[in-house]
Design an enzyme around this catalytic site. Structure first.
Site, mmCIF file in Angstrom:
data_model
loop_
_atom_site.group_PDB
_atom_site.id
_atom_site.type_symbol
_atom_site.label_atom_id
_atom_site.label_comp_id
_atom_site.label_asym_id
_atom_site.label_seq_id
_atom_site.Cartn_x
_atom_site.Cartn_y
_atom_site.Cartn_z
ATOM 1 N N ASP A 67 50.701 -13.283 11.801
ATOM 2 C CA ASP A 67 51.300 -13.002 13.200
ATOM 3 C C ASP A 67 50.384 -12.009 13.942
ATOM 4 O OD1 ASP A 67 53.091 -13.125 15.293
ATOM 5 O OD2 ASP A 67 54.640 -12.140 14.351
ATOM 6 N N CYS A 91 0.817 -1.092 0.005
ATOM 7 C CA CYS A 91 0.026 0.161 0.010
ATOM 8 C C CYS A 91 0.988 1.160 -0.084
ATOM 9 C CB CYS A 91 -1.040 0.015 1.059
ATOM 10 S SG CYS A 91 -0.073 -0.025 2.665
#
Ligand code: ADP
Ligand code: MG
Length: 671
Positions: free
Chosen positions: A540, A161
């Site tokens: 690392d 709507c």
């Protein structure tokens, strides 16, 4: 199964039941891939995905939108008016609904935060944007007890709507971006490529693309083009992701750093758009500042107005200071807040104007002046007050915007002339030797690693440096270039004034707040999501390899560098310098590095953050740690980490098959 784009826990409303009752809401783990949106049971105790409960084919989706909040939510999800709830309480109530409409009607999903909801809607819109059956109208309210609350239609499949898109100020539906752009996932990258074909125009040329400079940029090489903040440029070529060829208004051409510009037409970046969460966070900071300054405020103003007028506020009493932010009371709309003084009120005041839209999708602040886009509207009001308390003179920002780092010091410049470097103080010593703070051409702060002879396989690194230079992200320590013509070779990177994260965590006398710790994790997570999208392994990741900027942003450093270390103690997983405590069993046992081993390390890094820099498995030696971890034992929950935060770090330590697939997904969960 194709790659997971997003994963998150939401509340799902059952679609079958005729009547809605609290029992119809279940917490489910949702997974989004390019072909399906699936939901699963979730075992919260173990942090594990359970059995699949259902899925929707992406190609069947016709619309994805927010839903207006229910009038009468079940009690456990209701947010009582006037009651002060903590952020966690609110999150637990899943107050932000959205709908995924497909051929069986709407699927209603409830998000714990607004940010997460917009992220999912954005991604869903991206994956559905080429669907053939997209609708133009939708139902803004729920389908409840046999009817839509917005239009009272009783058929679940009834046409919408309300016209879509009234609230969006971007023209292309597929180009919707979240407020804060996140690093693109590989899927997004693929999709962006799909979405942005060069549009042919009569004459066979590509359409020109205009951008606006967010920052000034002074050329660093002869090939660069100067940028002036606020000026427009035409992009001529984007084949290099970090440096685009562009033309200024005088027709001058050259390369510009792509992270210094933004789209002309549809960007609010120029004016800082704050979402309510950021706004609330800023509010707390300002509140703290306000209490220090209390005496200067004679009258109580409504809270956020008072805060914005505080001397600590960025508005700083400047007539015409303004921000564009998400509206707090009108979800989905924008508000322009302006500080103005008048002759009757020399102290000045803040006014908030909601950006309204007409049914024709035009925008206005003061009636009669309609605009097609919000930036056009702002532009107009920068020159005309037209009913506002002041014209919009100064965009103010909650953070001092400092220009980001460029990918290298100028286009194509990866070899740096050592004569351009001057050295200041020594910052520390690492695996490769001394690191110094310095200046490039006397102006730009840099950090310089002076590579001790014999500590690095230099030729291999120099080759790789060209690739690493192109990695550019605000949460990664930028590699600017290398000096390789003389010995020792130098690695020149972005300088971060607060140094190493581990030292910062350990030394910090003031107690760090939970939100700050989480922010740190998010910073790292963003960087790792980016690295993963580039298929680049860190290898690392640990607090010792992260640095802190002047503004307190954590950035990830030393990515990929461990491959060039010449030191047996560091390389072998049995060696004394190998990051055993950050490594998963598959690395310790078979040296199998992958993005999943980076994720394990990220979990350990979160643990370091939440213990304020403790050594992981502190009572164990390296070999005892290996034994402990391969047996399945894990780090304990740090006192400062909530169950929720611990669940995230713990999920990084699952066995490799069940470990979270991407840092990007972790990021979605962390929010
Ligand atoms: P390596 O990675 O070679 O082992 P590090 O990166 O650990 O060396 O550098 C040693 C120290 O120098 C760090 O602990 C940190 O305090 C300082 N440092 C390194 N890089 C920077 C930088 N970009 N900005 C500020 N300080 C830095
Ligand atoms: Mg380091």
């Amino acid at each position: 199964m194709s790659n997971v784009i997003l994963e998150g826990i939401f509340l799902k409303r059952s679609q079958q039941k005729k009547k809605t009752s609290p029992l119809n809401f279940k917490k489910r783990l949702f997974l989004l891939t390019e072909s399906k949106l699936s939901y699963y049971e979730y075992d919260f105790e173990r942090g594990r995905r359970g059995s699949k409960k259902g899925s929707v084919d992406i190609e069947k989706i016709t619309c994805v939108e927010t839903v207006a909040p229910e009038n009468n939510p079940p009690p456990e999800r209701r947010i009582p008016k006037g009651e002060d709830l903590s952020e966690t309480d609110i999150i637990e109530r899943f107050p932000y609904p959205f709908q995924v409409v497909y051929d069986e009607g709407p699927l209603y999903v409830f998000s714990p935060t607004e940010e997460l909801r917009s992220r999912w809607i954005h991604q869903l819109k991206n994956v559905i944007c080429y669907n053939a059956n997209l609708v133009q109208k939708y139902h803004p309210c729920f389908w409840t007890d046999g009817q839509y609350l917005c239009c009272s239609q009783t058929a679940k499949m009834a046409m919408g709507c309300q016209i879509l898109g009234g609230k969006s100020f971007r023209s292309g539906r597929c180009l919707l971006k979240p407020d804060k752009p996140l690093p693109p996932t590989p899927e997004e990258n693929k999709m962006m490529k799909k979405q942005l074909p060069p549009e042919p125009v009569p004459g066979g040329q590509s359409r020109t693309r205009k951008v606006v400079a967010l920052y000034d940029y002074l050329p660093m090489t002869e090939q660069d083009l100067e940028l002036q903040k606020g000026e427009e440029y035409i992009v001529l070529e984007e084949s290099n992701e970090s440096w685009w060829r562009a033309q200024d208004q005088n027709g001058k051409e050259g390369y510009i750093p792509s992270n210094y510009v933004t789209e002309t037409k549809d960007s609010l970046e120029m004016y800082e758009s704050l979402n309510p969460l950021q706004f609330a966070l800023g509010t707390w900071l300002l509140l703290a500042a306000y209490f220090k300054d209390r005496s200067s405020f004679p009258t109580p103003y409504p809270t956020h107005e008072m805060l914005m007028m505080s001397p600590a506020s960025k508005f700083q009493g400047k007539d015409g200071g303004f921000i564009v932010r998400d509206s707090i009371s009108n979800t989905g709309k924008y508000t322009v807040s302006v500080f103005g003084k008048s002759s009757g009120d020399p102290q000045g005041m803040i006014r908030h104007y909601v950006v309204c839209s007409t049914p024709q999708n035009q925008y206005f602040l003061a009636e009669k002046h309609l605009f097609n886009t919000i930036p056009e509207l702002i532009n107009y009001h920068q020159h005309n007050a037209a009913g506002l308390i002041s014209r919009l003179k100064y965009p103010v920002s909650s953070q001092q915007r400092t220009a980001p780092s460029t990918a290298g010091l100028g286009y194509g410049a990866w070899e740096i002339d050592p004569k351009d470097l001057t050295f200041l103080k020594e910052l520390g010593t690492g695996q490769f030797g001394v690191v110094k703070h310095g200046k490039w051409r006397g102006q730009h702060d840099v950090a310089v690693k002076m590579i001790k002879e014999g500590s690095m396989s230099e030729d291999a690194f120099i080759e790789e440096a060209k690739v690493m230079m192109n990695l550019s992200h605000e949460k990664l320590v930028q590699l600017f270039g290398v000096c390789t013509k003389e010995r020792p070779i130098l690695i020149v990177t972005e300088y971060l004034s607060k140094g190493c994260l581990l030292t910062y965590l350990r030394d910090t006398r003031r107690s760090l707040q939970g939100t700050e710790l989480l922010e740190m994790c998010k910073d790292v997570c963003e960087a790792m999501g980016y690295l993963e999208s580039k298929q680049f392994l860190h290898r690392d990741l640990a607090a010792r390899n992260c640095l802190i900027s002047e503004q307190g942003v954590v950035k990830v450093s030393d990515f990929g560098l461990s491959r060039y270390v010449l030191d047996d103690d560091y390389i072998s997983s049995m060696g004394s310098k190998f990051p055993v405590r950050w490594s998963p069993p598959e690395v310790l046992l078979y040296s199998k590095f992958s993005s999943k081993s980076d994720i394990w390390a990220f979990g350990v890094l979160m643990w370091e953050i939440y213990t304020l820099g403790k050594m992981p498995y502190e009572r164990f030696s390296n070999s005892e740690t290996t034994e402990h971890v391969t047996k399945g034992l894990r780090l304990y929950r740090p006192q400062l980490a909530s169950e929720r935060v611990y669940a995230i770090m713990y999920s990084c330590w699952h066995e490799v098959r069940r470990r979270q697939p991407t840092a990007e997904i972790l990021f979605a969960r962390i929010q």
